[in-house]
Design a protein around this motif. Structure first.
Motif, mmCIF file in Angstrom:
data_model
loop_
_atom_site.group_PDB
_atom_site.id
_atom_site.type_symbol
_atom_site.label_atom_id
_atom_site.label_comp_id
_atom_site.label_asym_id
_atom_site.label_seq_id
_atom_site.Cartn_x
_atom_site.Cartn_y
_atom_site.Cartn_z
ATOM 1 N N HIS A 29 0.844 -1.196 0.000
ATOM 2 C CA HIS A 29 0.000 0.000 0.000
ATOM 3 C C HIS A 29 0.879 1.247 0.000
ATOM 4 C CE1 HIS A 29 -2.087 3.269 2.135
ATOM 5 N NE2 HIS A 29 -3.169 2.852 1.483
ATOM 6 N N GLU A 30 1.912 1.244 0.819
ATOM 7 C CA GLU A 30 2.815 2.396 0.896
ATOM 8 C C GLU A 30 3.563 2.609 -0.417
ATOM 9 O OE1 GLU A 30 2.945 4.760 3.334
ATOM 10 O OE2 GLU A 30 1.172 3.649 3.974
ATOM 11 N N ILE A 31 3.923 1.534 -1.090
ATOM 12 C CA ILE A 31 4.579 1.662 -2.393
ATOM 13 C C ILE A 31 3.630 2.343 -3.375
ATOM 14 C CG2 ILE A 31 5.475 0.397 -4.396
ATOM 15 C CD1 ILE A 31 6.460 -1.735 -2.357
ATOM 16 N N ALA A 32 2.389 1.895 -3.416
ATOM 17 C CA ALA A 32 1.414 2.516 -4.311
ATOM 18 C C ALA A 32 1.207 3.982 -3.947
ATOM 19 C CB ALA A 32 0.096 1.750 -4.275
ATOM 20 N N PHE A 33 1.198 4.283 -2.658
ATOM 21 C CA PHE A 33 1.058 5.665 -2.202
ATOM 22 C C PHE A 33 2.222 6.510 -2.701
ATOM 23 C CE2 PHE A 33 1.819 9.071 0.868
ATOM 24 C CZ PHE A 33 0.587 9.706 0.855
ATOM 25 N N VAL A 34 3.426 5.986 -2.579
ATOM 26 C CA VAL A 34 4.626 6.695 -3.055
ATOM 27 C C VAL A 34 4.543 6.911 -4.569
ATOM 28 C CG1 VAL A 34 7.117 6.424 -3.410
ATOM 29 C CG2 VAL A 34 6.134 6.098 -1.142
ATOM 30 N N PHE A 35 4.060 5.911 -5.296
ATOM 31 C CA PHE A 35 3.894 6.081 -6.744
ATOM 32 C C PHE A 35 2.897 7.200 -7.044
ATOM 33 C CE2 PHE A 35 5.322 1.562 -8.082
ATOM 34 C CZ PHE A 35 6.640 1.977 -8.096
ATOM 35 N N GLY A 36 1.884 7.340 -6.213
ATOM 36 C CA GLY A 36 0.932 8.431 -6.372
ATOM 37 C C GLY A 36 1.563 9.783 -6.138
ATOM 38 N N GLN A 37 2.559 9.845 -5.278
ATOM 39 C CA GLN A 37 3.298 11.082 -5.060
ATOM 40 C C GLN A 37 4.286 11.348 -6.196
ATOM 41 O OE1 GLN A 37 5.121 10.202 -1.266
ATOM 42 N NE2 GLN A 37 3.576 11.401 -0.176
ATOM 43 N N SER A 40 5.151 9.089 -11.750
ATOM 44 C CA SER A 40 6.001 8.632 -12.846
ATOM 45 C C SER A 40 5.218 7.705 -13.761
ATOM 46 C CB SER A 40 7.216 7.887 -12.292
ATOM 47 O OG SER A 40 7.911 7.238 -13.341
ATOM 48 N N THR A 41 5.233 8.004 -15.043
ATOM 49 C CA THR A 41 4.564 7.118 -15.996
ATOM 50 C C THR A 41 5.233 5.746 -16.028
ATOM 51 O OG1 THR A 41 5.904 7.994 -17.809
ATOM 52 C CG2 THR A 41 3.760 9.021 -17.439
ATOM 53 N N HIS A 42 6.476 5.683 -15.586
ATOM 54 C CA HIS A 42 7.183 4.397 -15.562
ATOM 55 C C HIS A 42 6.541 3.413 -14.576
ATOM 56 C CE1 HIS A 42 10.675 1.986 -16.624
ATOM 57 N NE2 HIS A 42 10.796 1.665 -15.344
ATOM 58 N N SER A 43 5.789 3.931 -13.604
ATOM 59 C CA SER A 43 5.148 3.064 -12.611
ATOM 60 C C SER A 43 3.802 2.514 -13.084
ATOM 61 C CB SER A 43 4.960 3.805 -11.289
ATOM 62 O OG SER A 43 4.041 4.873 -11.429
ATOM 63 N N VAL A 44 3.283 3.009 -14.204
ATOM 64 C CA VAL A 44 1.950 2.602 -14.664
ATOM 65 C C VAL A 44 1.825 1.091 -14.843
ATOM 66 C CG1 VAL A 44 0.309 2.770 -16.594
ATOM 67 C CG2 VAL A 44 1.285 4.842 -15.586
ATOM 68 N N PRO A 45 2.742 0.402 -15.522
ATOM 69 C CA PRO A 45 2.558 -1.050 -15.676
ATOM 70 C C PRO A 45 2.462 -1.799 -14.339
ATOM 71 C CG PRO A 45 4.201 -0.267 -17.223
ATOM 72 C CD PRO A 45 3.897 0.883 -16.289
ATOM 73 N N ALA A 46 3.290 -1.424 -13.381
ATOM 74 C CA ALA A 46 3.252 -2.092 -12.072
ATOM 75 C C ALA A 46 1.938 -1.795 -11.353
ATOM 76 C CB ALA A 46 4.438 -1.655 -11.218
ATOM 77 N N ARG A 61 -4.964 -2.443 -3.868
ATOM 78 C CA ARG A 61 -5.601 -2.151 -5.160
ATOM 79 C C ARG A 61 -6.236 -0.767 -5.156
ATOM 80 N NH1 ARG A 61 -9.416 -6.927 -6.648
ATOM 81 N NH2 ARG A 61 -9.277 -6.046 -8.745
ATOM 82 N N HIS A 62 -6.835 -0.402 -4.035
ATOM 83 C CA HIS A 62 -7.432 0.933 -3.896
ATOM 84 C C HIS A 62 -6.369 2.008 -4.089
ATOM 85 C CE1 HIS A 62 -7.978 4.433 -1.246
ATOM 86 N NE2 HIS A 62 -7.069 3.901 -0.479
ATOM 87 N N GLU A 63 -5.229 1.837 -3.446
ATOM 88 C CA GLU A 63 -4.175 2.852 -3.534
ATOM 89 C C GLU A 63 -3.564 2.884 -4.926
ATOM 90 O OE1 GLU A 63 -2.747 6.109 -2.054
ATOM 91 O OE2 GLU A 63 -3.866 4.776 -0.729
ATOM 92 N N ALA A 64 -3.466 1.735 -5.580
ATOM 93 C CA ALA A 64 -2.961 1.686 -6.956
ATOM 94 C C ALA A 64 -3.900 2.456 -7.887
ATOM 95 C CB ALA A 64 -2.799 0.243 -7.413
ATOM 96 N N ALA A 65 -5.199 2.285 -7.706
ATOM 97 C CA ALA A 65 -6.173 3.005 -8.536
ATOM 98 C C ALA A 65 -6.018 4.506 -8.382
ATOM 99 C CB ALA A 65 -7.596 2.574 -8.178
ATOM 100 N N GLU A 66 -5.887 4.959 -7.146
ATOM 101 C CA GLU A 66 -5.747 6.394 -6.928
ATOM 102 C C GLU A 66 -4.437 6.930 -7.499
ATOM 103 O OE1 GLU A 66 -6.782 7.828 -3.091
ATOM 104 O OE2 GLU A 66 -8.800 6.976 -3.223
ATOM 105 N N ALA A 67 -3.370 6.161 -7.399
ATOM 106 C CA ALA A 67 -2.098 6.578 -7.995
ATOM 107 C C ALA A 67 -2.232 6.689 -9.510
ATOM 108 C CB ALA A 67 -0.992 5.593 -7.628
ATOM 109 N N LEU A 68 -2.924 5.741 -10.113
ATOM 110 C CA LEU A 68 -3.140 5.787 -11.563
ATOM 111 C C LEU A 68 -3.945 7.020 -11.965
ATOM 112 C CD1 LEU A 68 -3.853 2.010 -12.124
ATOM 113 C CD2 LEU A 68 -1.941 3.302 -13.123
ATOM 114 N N GLY A 69 -4.922 7.377 -11.165
ATOM 115 C CA GLY A 69 -5.701 8.583 -11.445
ATOM 116 C C GLY A 69 -4.858 9.838 -11.379
ATOM 117 N N GLY A 70 -3.893 9.848 -10.477
ATOM 118 C CA GLY A 70 -3.002 10.998 -10.375
ATOM 119 C C GLY A 70 -2.024 11.080 -11.535
ATOM 120 N N ILE A 71 -1.586 9.937 -12.004
ATOM 121 C CA ILE A 71 -0.634 9.908 -13.118
ATOM 122 C C ILE A 71 -1.339 10.349 -14.406
ATOM 123 C CG2 ILE A 71 0.853 8.429 -14.519
ATOM 124 C CD1 ILE A 71 1.357 6.826 -11.880
ATOM 125 N N ALA A 72 -2.562 9.889 -14.594
ATOM 126 C CA ALA A 72 -3.461 10.403 -15.626
ATOM 127 C C ALA A 72 -2.918 10.333 -17.053
ATOM 128 C CB ALA A 72 -3.872 11.846 -15.298
#
Length: 113
Positions: A29-37, A40-46, A61-72
């Motif tokens: 969860h923390e990794i996904a949170f960091v990706f949201g901060q 990086s588009t490089h994190s999208v596949p993960a 999964r919830h945190e991954a979804a929110e990170a993806l929304g931020g990467i946009a």
């Protein structure tokens, strides 16, 4: 984890993404949170792999979804729409995808990402 976030290179993103293999849902969860901060588009596949993994913790999964929304990025939106309306997805994942779509819609794309 935060040192890798601050470095922000593709190699640092890959090192963080390797943490998704850990057993700890809180750590992932923390990794996904960091990706949201990091945004990086490089994190999208993960992040997409985490979102699509039905065996993964709902919290992760919830945190991954929110990170993806931020990467946009454009390729993210169809996955968020799919999981927002996927009847067998956990409620928290569906709702997080809705929030992520809202984030995606208001975020102005950064041409440098």
């Amino acid at each position: 984890m935060f040192a890798l976030r601050n470095i922000g290179t593709p190699a640092a993103v890959d090192a963080l993404a390797a943490g998704f293999n850990d057993e700890s849902a809180l750590f992932k969860h923390e990794i996904a949170f960091v990706f949201g901060q990091l945004l990086s588009t490089h994190s999208v596949p993960a992040l997409l792999a985490v979102l699509q993994n039905a065996q993964e913790s709902d919290m992760v999964r919830h945190e991954a979804a929110e990170a993806l929304g931020g990467i946009a990025t454009p390729e993210v939106l169809p996955y968020l729409k799919e999981y927002m309306s996927k009847p067998d997805a956990p409620r928290v994942v569906r709702e997080s995808c809705q929030v992520a779509i809202d984030m995606w819609e208001v975020r102005e794309p950064d041409p440098h990402r």
